[in-house]
Enzyme design. Structure first.
Site, PDB file in Angstrom:
ATOM      1  N   HIS A 164      -9.341   0.829  -5.460  1.00 14.83           N
ATOM      2  CA  HIS A 164      -8.212   0.169  -4.782  1.00 14.83           C
ATOM      3  C   HIS A 164      -6.903   0.720  -5.353  1.00 14.83           C
ATOM      4  O   HIS A 164      -6.822   1.021  -6.548  1.00 14.83           O
ATOM      5  CB  HIS A 164      -8.304  -1.345  -4.982  1.00 14.83           C
ATOM      6  CG  HIS A 164      -7.356  -2.102  -4.122  1.00 14.83           C
ATOM      7  ND1 HIS A 164      -6.023  -2.234  -4.439  1.00 14.83           N
ATOM      8  CD2 HIS A 164      -7.526  -2.742  -2.929  1.00 14.83           C
ATOM      9  CE1 HIS A 164      -5.427  -2.927  -3.479  1.00 14.83           C
ATOM     10  NE2 HIS A 164      -6.307  -3.253  -2.550  1.00 14.83           N
ATOM     11  N   GLY A 211       0.355  -5.623   1.341  1.00 15.45           N
ATOM     12  CA  GLY A 211       1.125  -6.781   0.894  1.00 15.45           C
ATOM     13  C   GLY A 211       2.605  -6.705   1.237  1.00 15.45           C
ATOM     14  O   GLY A 211       3.404  -7.474   0.710  1.00 15.45           O
TER      15      GLY A 211
HETATM   16  C1  PEP Z   1      -5.549  -4.982   0.080  1.00 16.65           C
HETATM   17  O1  PEP Z   1      -4.952  -5.034  -0.982  1.00 16.65           O
HETATM   18  O2  PEP Z   1      -6.715  -4.561   0.114  1.00 16.65           O
HETATM   19  C2  PEP Z   1      -4.827  -5.419   1.279  1.00 16.65           C
HETATM   20  C3  PEP Z   1      -5.133  -4.865   2.405  1.00 16.65           C
HETATM   21  O3  PEP Z   1      -3.839  -6.366   1.112  1.00 16.65           O
HETATM   22  P1  PEP Z   1      -2.920  -7.034   2.270  1.00 16.65           P
HETATM   23  O4  PEP Z   1      -3.841  -7.385   3.408  1.00 16.65           O
HETATM   24  O5  PEP Z   1      -2.334  -8.241   1.625  1.00 16.65           O
HETATM   25  O6  PEP Z   1      -1.913  -6.019   2.651  1.00 16.65           O
END
Ligand code: PEP
Length: 257
Positions: free
Chosen positions: A96, A174
């Site tokens: 990630h 995010g």
């Molecule tokens: C993630 O961190 O895997 C993600 C997609 O976060 P968000 O949906 O909050 O953008």
């Protein structure tokens, strides 16, 4: 055979065991009784056992957010693949962008984790994606290709179902900014080509490629309409039961269309 959508919730460092059980029960009550779409929740390590127990015989699967490539030993604070298997995890998120950025994880280290998870019959969800600066410099394809080739170096698959890729543009995580469906599809198509080159036509066509980055009920359907978008890895919206369920519904509707 068409690829089944996978809707995965990455809870990150959120939810105590009790809070996680409440959210998992809400999701399982609705999404746990259908089979059109695969649904996965990835709580923090401390909530895995409780959430797994609360899922019972529902169709909702349990995943982890990380693992260490070594089987055991002096790695304070780390968790092994066999520990996750014993808690009945089916998937593990690897590479990630938050791990790459805050914990300096390299493609080579992520690759060791991918190998270990496959050896333990845990499906890796390998995350790849470019930063805003890289996109603006026209480096998206090069960055994603390097992360894919590095993360999957030496990997052999018996079937494409053993592996999941998540394309997560870092600038969309995010932030409320989502890649347009066309922008996402362009990168997903590149990822598909790389998978076919490495694993062959049949296996490469079976690997699910998820989109991640501010996916919400309002933008999920248009993303799922793209040919190489096979679901979502969802952060913020996966913490709100109703929102996560609406994204699952959008995938169900697309699957039936
Ligand atoms: C993630 O961190 O895997 C993600 C997609 O976060 P968000 O949906 O909050 O953008």
């Amino acid at each position: 055979m068409a690829r089944k959508f996978l809707i995965a919730g990455n809870w990150k460092m959120n939810k105590t065991p009790a809070e996680g059980v409440a959210l998992a029960r809400e999701i399982a009550a609705e999404a746990g009784v259908q089979n059109d779409v695969e649904v996965l929740v990835c709580p923090p390590f401390t909530a895995l056992a409780a959430v797994g127990g609360s899922l019972g015989s529902s169709q909702v699967k349990l995943g982890a957010q990380n693992l260490h490539p070594e089987p055991n030993g002096a790695f304070t604070g780390e968790i092994s693949a066999s520990m996750l298997r014993e808690l009945h995890c089916s998937h593990v998120i690897l590479g990630h962008s938050e791990r790459r950025e805050y914990f300096s994880e390299s493609d080579a280290f992520v690759n060791r984790k991918v190998q270990t998870s496959l050896e333990h019959k845990l499906k890796p969800i390998l995350c790849v994606g470019e930063t805003l600066a890289q996109r603006e410099a026209g480096q998206t394809s090069a960055v994603v290709t390097t992360q894919m080739q590095g993360g999957l170096a030496g990997v052999k698959l018996e079937s494409g179902d053993q592996l999941v890729i998540a394309y997560e543009p870092v600038w969309a995580i995010g932030t409320g900014k989502t890649a347009t469906p066309e922008m996402a599809q362009e990168v997903h198509a590149l990822i598909r080509r790389l998978l076919v080159t490495q694993f062959g036509e049949a296996a490469g066509a079976r690997v699910k490629i998820l989109y991640g980055g501010s996916m919400k009920p309002g933008n999920a359907a248009e993303l799922f309409a793209q040919p190489d978008i096979d679901g979502g890895l969802i952060g913020g919206a996966s913490l709100v039961g109703r929102d996560f369920l609406k994204i699952i519904q959008a995938a169900q509707e697309r699957a039936k269309a």
